[in-house]
Each structure stands twice: as C-alpha cells, then as structure tokens.
Design a protein around this motif. Structure first.
Motif, PDB file in Angstrom:
ATOM      1  N   PRO A   1     -27.507 -16.147  22.877  1.00 59.23           N
ATOM      2  CA  PRO A   1     -27.191 -17.247  21.957  1.00 59.23           C
ATOM      3  C   PRO A   1     -27.396 -16.910  20.487  1.00 59.23           C
ATOM      4  CG  PRO A   1     -29.334 -17.611  22.946  1.00 59.23           C
ATOM      5  CD  PRO A   1     -28.744 -16.417  23.639  1.00 59.23           C
ATOM      6  N   LEU A   2     -27.985 -15.745  20.214  1.00 58.72           N
ATOM      7  CA  LEU A   2     -28.204 -15.330  18.833  1.00 58.72           C
ATOM      8  C   LEU A   2     -27.413 -14.071  18.482  1.00 58.72           C
ATOM      9  CD1 LEU A   2     -32.055 -15.953  18.671  1.00 58.72           C
ATOM     10  CD2 LEU A   2     -30.195 -17.507  18.050  1.00 58.72           C
ATOM     11  N   ALA A   3     -26.442 -13.737  19.313  1.00 61.38           N
ATOM     12  CA  ALA A   3     -25.592 -12.578  19.056  1.00 61.38           C
ATOM     13  C   ALA A   3     -24.728 -12.822  17.820  1.00 61.38           C
ATOM     14  CB  ALA A   3     -24.706 -12.311  20.270  1.00 61.38           C
ATOM     15  N   PRO A   4     -24.256 -11.768  17.162  1.00 63.86           N
ATOM     16  CA  PRO A   4     -23.368 -11.949  16.012  1.00 63.86           C
ATOM     17  C   PRO A   4     -22.162 -12.838  16.310  1.00 63.86           C
ATOM     18  CG  PRO A   4     -24.097  -9.679  16.109  1.00 63.86           C
ATOM     19  CD  PRO A   4     -24.599 -10.337  17.366  1.00 63.86           C
ATOM     20  N   TYR A   5     -21.664 -12.766  17.550  1.00 70.56           N
ATOM     21  CA  TYR A   5     -20.546 -13.627  17.956  1.00 70.56           C
ATOM     22  C   TYR A   5     -20.895 -15.108  17.752  1.00 70.56           C
ATOM     23  CZ  TYR A   5     -17.792 -16.378  21.268  1.00 70.56           C
ATOM     24  OH  TYR A   5     -17.035 -17.351  21.856  1.00 70.56           O
ATOM     25  N   THR A   6     -22.065 -15.511  18.222  1.00 64.04           N
ATOM     26  CA  THR A   6     -22.465 -16.907  18.106  1.00 64.04           C
ATOM     27  C   THR A   6     -22.674 -17.294  16.645  1.00 64.04           C
ATOM     28  OG1 THR A   6     -23.641 -16.562  20.190  1.00 64.04           O
ATOM     29  CG2 THR A   6     -23.975 -18.662  19.082  1.00 64.04           C
ATOM     30  N   LEU A   7     -23.292 -16.413  15.876  1.00 64.17           N
ATOM     31  CA  LEU A   7     -23.483 -16.679  14.448  1.00 64.17           C
ATOM     32  C   LEU A   7     -22.138 -16.907  13.765  1.00 64.17           C
ATOM     33  CD1 LEU A   7     -26.091 -13.875  13.590  1.00 64.17           C
ATOM     34  CD2 LEU A   7     -26.573 -16.292  14.017  1.00 64.17           C
ATOM     35  N   GLY A   8     -21.194 -16.003  14.019  1.00 66.26           N
ATOM     36  CA  GLY A   8     -19.886 -16.098  13.381  1.00 66.26           C
ATOM     37  C   GLY A   8     -19.131 -17.351  13.768  1.00 66.26           C
ATOM     38  N   GLU A   9     -19.141 -17.691  15.060  1.00 62.47           N
ATOM     39  CA  GLU A   9     -18.413 -18.860  15.520  1.00 62.47           C
ATOM     40  C   GLU A   9     -19.034 -20.160  15.010  1.00 62.47           C
ATOM     41  OE1 GLU A   9     -15.559 -19.257  16.966  1.00 62.47           O
ATOM     42  OE2 GLU A   9     -15.236 -17.096  16.938  1.00 62.47           O
ATOM     43  N   CYS A  10     -20.353 -20.235  15.003  1.00 62.29           N
ATOM     44  CA  CYS A  10     -21.006 -21.435  14.477  1.00 62.29           C
ATOM     45  C   CYS A  10     -20.683 -21.630  13.003  1.00 62.29           C
ATOM     46  CB  CYS A  10     -22.521 -21.350  14.691  1.00 62.29           C
ATOM     47  SG  CYS A  10     -23.044 -21.573  16.404  1.00 62.29           S
ATOM     48  N   PHE A  11     -20.646 -20.553  12.252  1.00 65.66           N
ATOM     49  CA  PHE A  11     -20.350 -20.683  10.827  1.00 65.66           C
ATOM     50  C   PHE A  11     -18.876 -21.011  10.603  1.00 65.66           C
ATOM     51  CE2 PHE A  11     -19.587 -19.133   6.470  1.00 65.66           C
ATOM     52  CZ  PHE A  11     -20.544 -19.892   5.814  1.00 65.66           C
ATOM     53  N   ARG A  12     -17.985 -20.385  11.377  1.00 65.66           N
ATOM     54  CA  ARG A  12     -16.559 -20.694  11.245  1.00 65.66           C
ATOM     55  C   ARG A  12     -16.315 -22.180  11.463  1.00 65.66           C
ATOM     56  NH1 ARG A  12     -12.402 -21.471  14.513  1.00 65.66           N
ATOM     57  NH2 ARG A  12     -13.571 -20.933  16.383  1.00 65.66           N
ATOM     58  N   GLN A  13     -16.947 -22.732  12.473  1.00 64.27           N
ATOM     59  CA  GLN A  13     -16.766 -24.149  12.751  1.00 64.27           C
ATOM     60  C   GLN A  13     -17.433 -25.021  11.686  1.00 64.27           C
ATOM     61  OE1 GLN A  13     -17.858 -24.891  16.864  1.00 64.27           O
ATOM     62  NE2 GLN A  13     -16.606 -23.171  17.568  1.00 64.27           N
ATOM     63  N   ALA A  14     -18.494 -24.513  11.066  1.00 61.34           N
ATOM     64  CA  ALA A  14     -19.191 -25.287  10.033  1.00 61.34           C
ATOM     65  C   ALA A  14     -18.365 -25.424   8.764  1.00 61.34           C
ATOM     66  CB  ALA A  14     -20.536 -24.642   9.709  1.00 61.34           C
ATOM     67  N   ILE A  15     -17.484 -24.446   8.491  1.00 59.43           N
ATOM     68  CA  ILE A  15     -16.716 -24.491   7.239  1.00 59.43           C
ATOM     69  C   ILE A  15     -15.222 -24.674   7.454  1.00 59.43           C
ATOM     70  CG2 ILE A  15     -18.427 -22.981   6.154  1.00 59.43           C
ATOM     71  CD1 ILE A  15     -16.215 -20.800   6.099  1.00 59.43           C
ATOM     72  N   GLU A  16     -14.787 -24.897   8.687  1.00 64.74           N
ATOM     73  CA  GLU A  16     -13.345 -24.900   8.938  1.00 64.74           C
ATOM     74  C   GLU A  16     -12.620 -26.055   8.235  1.00 64.74           C
ATOM     75  OE1 GLU A  16     -12.599 -25.064  13.080  1.00 64.74           O
ATOM     76  OE2 GLU A  16     -13.725 -26.917  13.417  1.00 64.74           O
ATOM     77  N   GLN A  17     -13.321 -27.125   7.898  1.00 65.64           N
ATOM     78  CA  GLN A  17     -12.665 -28.276   7.275  1.00 65.64           C
ATOM     79  C   GLN A  17     -12.794 -28.296   5.755  1.00 65.64           C
ATOM     80  OE1 GLN A  17     -10.749 -30.268   9.047  1.00 65.64           O
ATOM     81  NE2 GLN A  17     -11.306 -29.144  10.912  1.00 65.64           N
ATOM     82  N   ILE A  18     -13.417 -27.293   5.159  1.00 60.31           N
ATOM     83  CA  ILE A  18     -13.579 -27.329   3.707  1.00 60.31           C
ATOM     84  C   ILE A  18     -12.231 -27.117   3.021  1.00 60.31           C
ATOM     85  CG2 ILE A  18     -15.978 -26.560   3.775  1.00 60.31           C
ATOM     86  CD1 ILE A  18     -15.055 -23.811   2.892  1.00 60.31           C
ATOM     87  N   ASP A  19     -12.030 -27.816   1.914  1.00 58.51           N
ATOM     88  CA  ASP A  19     -10.756 -27.797   1.209  1.00 58.51           C
ATOM     89  C   ASP A  19     -10.839 -26.855   0.016  1.00 58.51           C
ATOM     90  OD1 ASP A  19      -8.213 -28.373   0.337  1.00 58.51           O
ATOM     91  OD2 ASP A  19      -8.776 -30.254  -0.645  1.00 58.51           O
ATOM     92  N   VAL A  20     -10.657 -25.567   0.298  1.00 54.31           N
ATOM     93  CA  VAL A  20     -10.670 -24.534  -0.744  1.00 54.31           C
ATOM     94  C   VAL A  20      -9.542 -23.550  -0.464  1.00 54.31           C
ATOM     95  CG1 VAL A  20     -13.166 -24.714  -1.151  1.00 54.31           C
ATOM     96  CG2 VAL A  20     -12.302 -23.078   0.534  1.00 54.31           C
ATOM     97  N   PRO A  21      -9.087 -22.798  -1.476  1.00 60.22           N
ATOM     98  CA  PRO A  21      -8.045 -21.799  -1.249  1.00 60.22           C
ATOM     99  C   PRO A  21      -8.489 -20.757  -0.222  1.00 60.22           C
ATOM    100  CG  PRO A  21      -8.345 -22.183  -3.600  1.00 60.22           C
ATOM    101  CD  PRO A  21      -9.466 -22.892  -2.903  1.00 60.22           C
ATOM    102  N   LEU A  22      -7.508 -20.151   0.442  1.00 62.37           N
ATOM    103  CA  LEU A  22      -7.814 -19.190   1.495  1.00 62.37           C
ATOM    104  C   LEU A  22      -8.663 -18.034   0.985  1.00 62.37           C
ATOM    105  CD1 LEU A  22      -7.523 -18.082   4.367  1.00 62.37           C
ATOM    106  CD2 LEU A  22      -5.355 -17.041   3.651  1.00 62.37           C
ATOM    107  N   ASP A  23      -8.354 -17.504  -0.209  1.00 61.18           N
ATOM    108  CA  ASP A  23      -9.122 -16.353  -0.685  1.00 61.18           C
ATOM    109  C   ASP A  23     -10.581 -16.730  -0.949  1.00 61.18           C
ATOM    110  OD1 ASP A  23      -8.359 -17.911  -2.825  1.00 61.18           O
ATOM    111  OD2 ASP A  23      -7.831 -16.237  -4.144  1.00 61.18           O
ATOM    112  N   VAL A  24     -10.831 -17.991  -1.314  1.00 56.40           N
ATOM    113  CA  VAL A  24     -12.211 -18.441  -1.483  1.00 56.40           C
ATOM    114  C   VAL A  24     -12.896 -18.549  -0.129  1.00 56.40           C
ATOM    115  CG1 VAL A  24     -13.702 -20.334  -2.247  1.00 56.40           C
ATOM    116  CG2 VAL A  24     -11.749 -19.635  -3.650  1.00 56.40           C
ATOM    117  N   LYS A  25     -12.179 -19.074   0.851  1.00 59.60           N
ATOM    118  CA  LYS A  25     -12.745 -19.202   2.190  1.00 59.60           C
ATOM    119  C   LYS A  25     -13.084 -17.825   2.766  1.00 59.60           C
ATOM    120  CE  LYS A  25     -12.046 -22.113   6.256  1.00 59.60           C
ATOM    121  NZ  LYS A  25     -11.112 -23.039   6.933  1.00 59.60           N
ATOM    122  N   LEU A  26     -12.206 -16.857   2.552  1.00 67.91           N
ATOM    123  CA  LEU A  26     -12.478 -15.499   3.027  1.00 67.91           C
ATOM    124  C   LEU A  26     -13.663 -14.890   2.285  1.00 67.91           C
ATOM    125  CD1 LEU A  26      -8.844 -14.103   3.444  1.00 67.91           C
ATOM    126  CD2 LEU A  26     -10.375 -14.992   5.211  1.00 67.91           C
TER     127      LEU A  26
END
Length: 213
Positions: free
Chosen positions: A144-169
């Motif tokens: 549950p603490l693998a890099p995969y889980t870290l990445g997916e939890c963060f992706r879902q945490a910011i997926e709705q933010i309204d910023v340009p793609l290059d800022v999101k990346l």
C-alpha cells in the motif's frame, strides 16, 4: 502497524510542503517564458488556484494514501487492486481518455517506474516484513506504500484542478522529486520500526538481474 501509520503522518506533510514551496518559483519561470500576455495570465491564474486549493490537495492525498494503508491491513493485498482507473492499460480504455488525461497518466506511469527501480532494496525489505505480518505474500503494487499507490493517490487528488496541462505536468514532476524521490527515507524508517519490533530483523536483498536480450 500503528507505529508505521504514525510515521507516515509525520513525514507526508514535510514532503508535500517541499512540493508546494517550489511550485510558485517554477510556475513564475513558465510565465516569464510565455509567448503571449494571455498565456502569461493563465500561469498566474494557475499559481493562485494552486495556492487556494493547496490544503485540499494535501488532505485528499494524505487521506487517500492512509485509506489504502488501512484497507490493506483490513482486507489484504488485493484491497487496492482497482485503485487506478486505467490499471490494465488496454487500448480500448486508453482510447476513452482525452489527450490531457493521457499525458497525466503517462507522467504517473513514468514516475512510478523510476520509483520502483530506484527503491528496489527498500521496497523488497518492506514487502518481506509486511508479508510476515499479514501471513500472505506481498510484493510490487500490492504494497500500500509502493510508488504505484503514491502516484495514483496523487493523480486522483489533483485530477480536477483547473490549470494548463504544462502546469499540471510540472506539479507531477515536483511530486516525483519531492515526494516519491524522497520516500526512501520513509521506507528506511518503516523498515527500522518493524525490524526493531522483531519483524525479520535481518533480510538479505536479492541481486536484481537485468533482462536477457
């Protein structure tokens, strides 16, 4: 389990704090290189948006990761198997994504891969200790603490933010540097906590062999 969870609660705010402390300067650099006033204005808007929802992102990520950790101990290694919306990478699923979503997913995939490779030894030891505690085999993304889980939890945490793609990346890149890239110290701390508690005090990490051409 409780002691490890407390260690997470202490470390996560530090990592996320470093992430957001760097973002203002980096976004300002993007705005300085903007080709038009409109583009420059969009970067400043993104900077204000991230400042405004910083606490929300931090809380969402932290709670999501801790939820994965808790579910793992309650329901076993398969508890978080469906965490990713495009986990199996099938073409028919990828075709449903718009280009921005695909770019975000590729960014997460790359950071996860680098984390898994860079922290192989620490993750192997943690997998072995979690396996001993749970009584079933734990490896790779089942942790549950693998890099995969870290990445997916963060992706879902910011997926709705309204910023340009290059800022999101750019946010993803900072997450890789300031969170995943620094997580080896957390893996070391968790392994130390478990080892001190008598959970497999000595572990020999196998040599990782390269693929045969």
């Amino acid at each position: 389990v409780r002691n490890c969870r407390q260690s997470l609660l202490k470390m996560l705010p530090v990592y996320l704090g470093h992430l957001f402390e760097q973002l203002d300067d980096l976004i300002y650099e993007l705005s300085d290189k903007a080709d038009t006033n409109q583009q420059q204005s969009s970067y400043f808007d993104a900077m204000r948006e991230l400042r405004k929802i910083r606490t929300q992102i931090e809380n969402r990520f932290t709670l999501s990761l801790l939820d994965c950790y808790d579910r793992f101990w309650e329901k076993g290694p398969d508890a978080n198997a469906s965490l990713s919306q495009i986990d199996n990478g099938q073409n028919d699923e990828l075709s449903l994504l718009d280009s921005d979503d695909l770019e975000s997913d590729l960014a997460v995939t790359a950071m996860v891969s680098r984390g898994e490779s860079g922290f192989f030894r620490e993750l192997y030891a943690l997998d072995q200790r979690f396996s001993a505690m749970l009584g079933v085999r734990v490896e790779g993304r089942a942790n549950p603490l693998a890099p995969y889980t870290l990445g997916e939890c963060f992706r879902q945490a910011i997926e709705q933010i309204d910023v340009p793609l290059d800022v999101k990346l750019l946010v993803f890149k900072q997450f890789e540097r300031q969170v995943i890239g620094a997580f080896d110290s957390t893996y070391d701390e968790l392994n130390r906590v478990l080892s001190s508690a008598g959970i497999l005090p000595q572990i020999s990490t196998p040599v990782r062999r390269g693929r045969t051409p």
